[in-house]
Design an enzyme around this catalytic site. Sequence first.
Site, PDB file in Angstrom:
ATOM      1  N   ASP A 173       0.902  -1.124   0.004  1.00 12.73           N
ATOM      2  CA  ASP A 173       0.012  -0.092   0.006  1.00 12.73           C
ATOM      3  C   ASP A 173       0.850   1.225  -0.077  1.00 12.73           C
ATOM      4  OD1 ASP A 173      -2.391   1.359   0.268  1.00 12.73           O
ATOM      5  OD2 ASP A 173      -1.904   2.127   2.320  1.00 12.73           O
ATOM      6  N   SER A 174       0.387   2.425  -0.189  1.00  9.77           N
ATOM      7  CA  SER A 174       1.098   3.749  -0.386  1.00  9.77           C
ATOM      8  C   SER A 174       1.267   3.762   1.136  1.00  9.77           C
ATOM      9  CB  SER A 174       0.479   4.713  -0.843  1.00  9.77           C
ATOM     10  OG  SER A 174      -1.040   4.933  -0.186  1.00  9.77           O
ATOM     11  N   GLU A 194      -4.144   9.393   7.866  1.00  8.08           N
ATOM     12  CA  GLU A 194      -2.632   9.284   7.965  1.00  8.08           C
ATOM     13  C   GLU A 194      -2.156  10.084   9.196  1.00  8.08           C
ATOM     14  OE1 GLU A 194       0.096   7.958   5.702  1.00  8.08           O
ATOM     15  OE2 GLU A 194      -1.574   6.610   4.972  1.00  8.08           O
ATOM     16  N   CYS A 252     -11.292   2.377  -0.754  1.00  4.81           N
ATOM     17  CA  CYS A 252     -10.073   3.268  -0.600  1.00  4.81           C
ATOM     18  C   CYS A 252      -9.543   2.527   1.058  1.00  4.81           C
ATOM     19  CB  CYS A 252      -9.986   4.577  -0.161  1.00  4.81           C
ATOM     20  SG  CYS A 252      -8.295   5.236   0.555  1.00  4.81           S
ATOM     21  N   TYR A 260      -0.743   8.529  -2.293  1.00  8.14           N
ATOM     22  CA  TYR A 260      -0.463   8.639  -4.007  1.00  8.14           C
ATOM     23  C   TYR A 260      -1.949   9.230  -4.749  1.00  8.14           C
ATOM     24  CZ  TYR A 260       2.940   4.677  -4.010  1.00  8.14           C
ATOM     25  OH  TYR A 260       3.988   4.051  -3.841  1.00  8.14           O
ATOM     26  N   GLY A 261      -3.069   9.344  -3.815  1.00  9.18           N
ATOM     27  CA  GLY A 261      -4.457   9.643  -4.341  1.00  9.18           C
ATOM     28  C   GLY A 261      -4.566  10.792  -5.248  1.00  9.18           C
ATOM     29  N   HIS A 285      -7.932   2.878   3.450  1.00 10.78           N
ATOM     30  CA  HIS A 285      -7.636   3.871   4.526  1.00 10.78           C
ATOM     31  C   HIS A 285      -9.296   4.085   5.193  1.00 10.78           C
ATOM     32  CE1 HIS A 285      -3.675   4.769   3.098  1.00 10.78           C
ATOM     33  NE2 HIS A 285      -3.541   5.577   4.085  1.00 10.78           N
ATOM     34  N   CYS A 295      -4.258  -1.500  -2.325  1.00  9.77           N
ATOM     35  CA  CYS A 295      -4.299   0.023  -2.398  1.00  9.77           C
ATOM     36  C   CYS A 295      -5.350   0.279  -3.761  1.00  9.77           C
ATOM     37  CB  CYS A 295      -3.061   0.722  -2.706  1.00  9.77           C
ATOM     38  SG  CYS A 295      -3.093   2.392  -3.025  1.00  9.77           S
TER      39      CYS A 295
HETATM   40  N1  DGL Z   1      -4.746   3.455   0.474  1.00  3.39           N
HETATM   41  C1  DGL Z   1      -4.779   4.118  -0.734  1.00  3.39           C
HETATM   42  C2  DGL Z   1      -6.486   3.465  -1.676  1.00  3.39           C
HETATM   43  O1  DGL Z   1      -6.792   2.355  -1.089  1.00  3.39           O
HETATM   44  C3  DGL Z   1      -5.032   5.365  -0.951  1.00  3.39           C
HETATM   45  C4  DGL Z   1      -4.003   6.157  -0.237  1.00  3.39           C
HETATM   46  C5  DGL Z   1      -3.228   7.396  -0.974  1.00  3.39           C
HETATM   47  O2  DGL Z   1      -3.690   8.179  -1.636  1.00  3.39           O
HETATM   48  O3  DGL Z   1      -2.050   7.100  -0.952  1.00  3.39           O
HETATM   49  O4  DGL Z   1      -6.692   4.106  -2.433  1.00  3.39           O
END
Ligand code: DGL
Length: 271
Positions: A8-9, A156, A190, A40-41, A192, A71
């Site tokens: 994952d990011s 985060e 997502c 990463y979003g 998160h 992710c």
């Molecule tokens: N956990 C990532 C997802 O499922 C997103 C987190 C990020 O933006 O880095 O999209």
Amino acid sequence: MKPIGVFDSGYGGLTVFKSIAARMPQYDYIYLGDNGRAPYGNRSFETVHQYTLECVEWFFKQGCELVILACNTASAKALRTIQQQDLPRIDTNKRVLGVIRPTAEVIGEYTTSRSVGVLGTRGTILSRSYEIEINNFFPDIMVHPQACPMWVPIVEYGEYESEGADYFVKQYLDELLTSAPGIDTVLLACTHYPLLMDKIKKHLPTNINVIAQGDIVANSLERYLEKHTELSGMLSSGGNRQFYTTDDAADFNRHASIFYGEEVQAQYLHL
Ligand code: DGL
């Protein structure tokens, strides 16, 4: 060791890893969070692909035959290119799987109104991956995408129980409910977002199902490994778990237990 790689990011993939490891505790696993470059979003396709590929190649060097992109952003923006362009060049026997297809495959079981809200990062939503994948399996389902760009930073930074979190949770859900009043299911697209589950449920009408991906992905992976015995037969089964982060390991450990439900001891990885 032939562990399963879980990527994952940042921390979000730990919500999926927790379900996978609970379902199949026998395997060895390596988790990598690219915290140093998260989130990463909002990043471009090229950047998400480049970062994800670097991490996937690192997993291969650790002996992984199978890597799960836990992710949605990486699954939406990098997986196809990795599967179609990079793996044929690197090694055709290696497998890289994502979280979007397994979720799209089963979403039809949850909705009666056939109208589903999909909450994700801007990158996941703009890629339109969920509309495309869900409509491949269920052409009758209306997909209503909603980008929630503030939610990953809130999670985060550990602010997911704060009043500030309530404000941003309500804001995006109100936008979704205004544009799609008929939805009966909301998918947390997502990894998160399960940390915001209580607040999401609080700001949605009680008749709306809220779906997190962890158990869905774990279930799908289990079936995949049952079917692909040539792959599952190669995986090592010592029950080991290793955690790596591209940012501060102590910081990772402090946050990670909230996502994973257990204390973890991560190592710093310089890519
Ligand atoms: N956990 C990532 C997802 O499922 C997103 C987190 C990020 O933006 O880095 O999209």
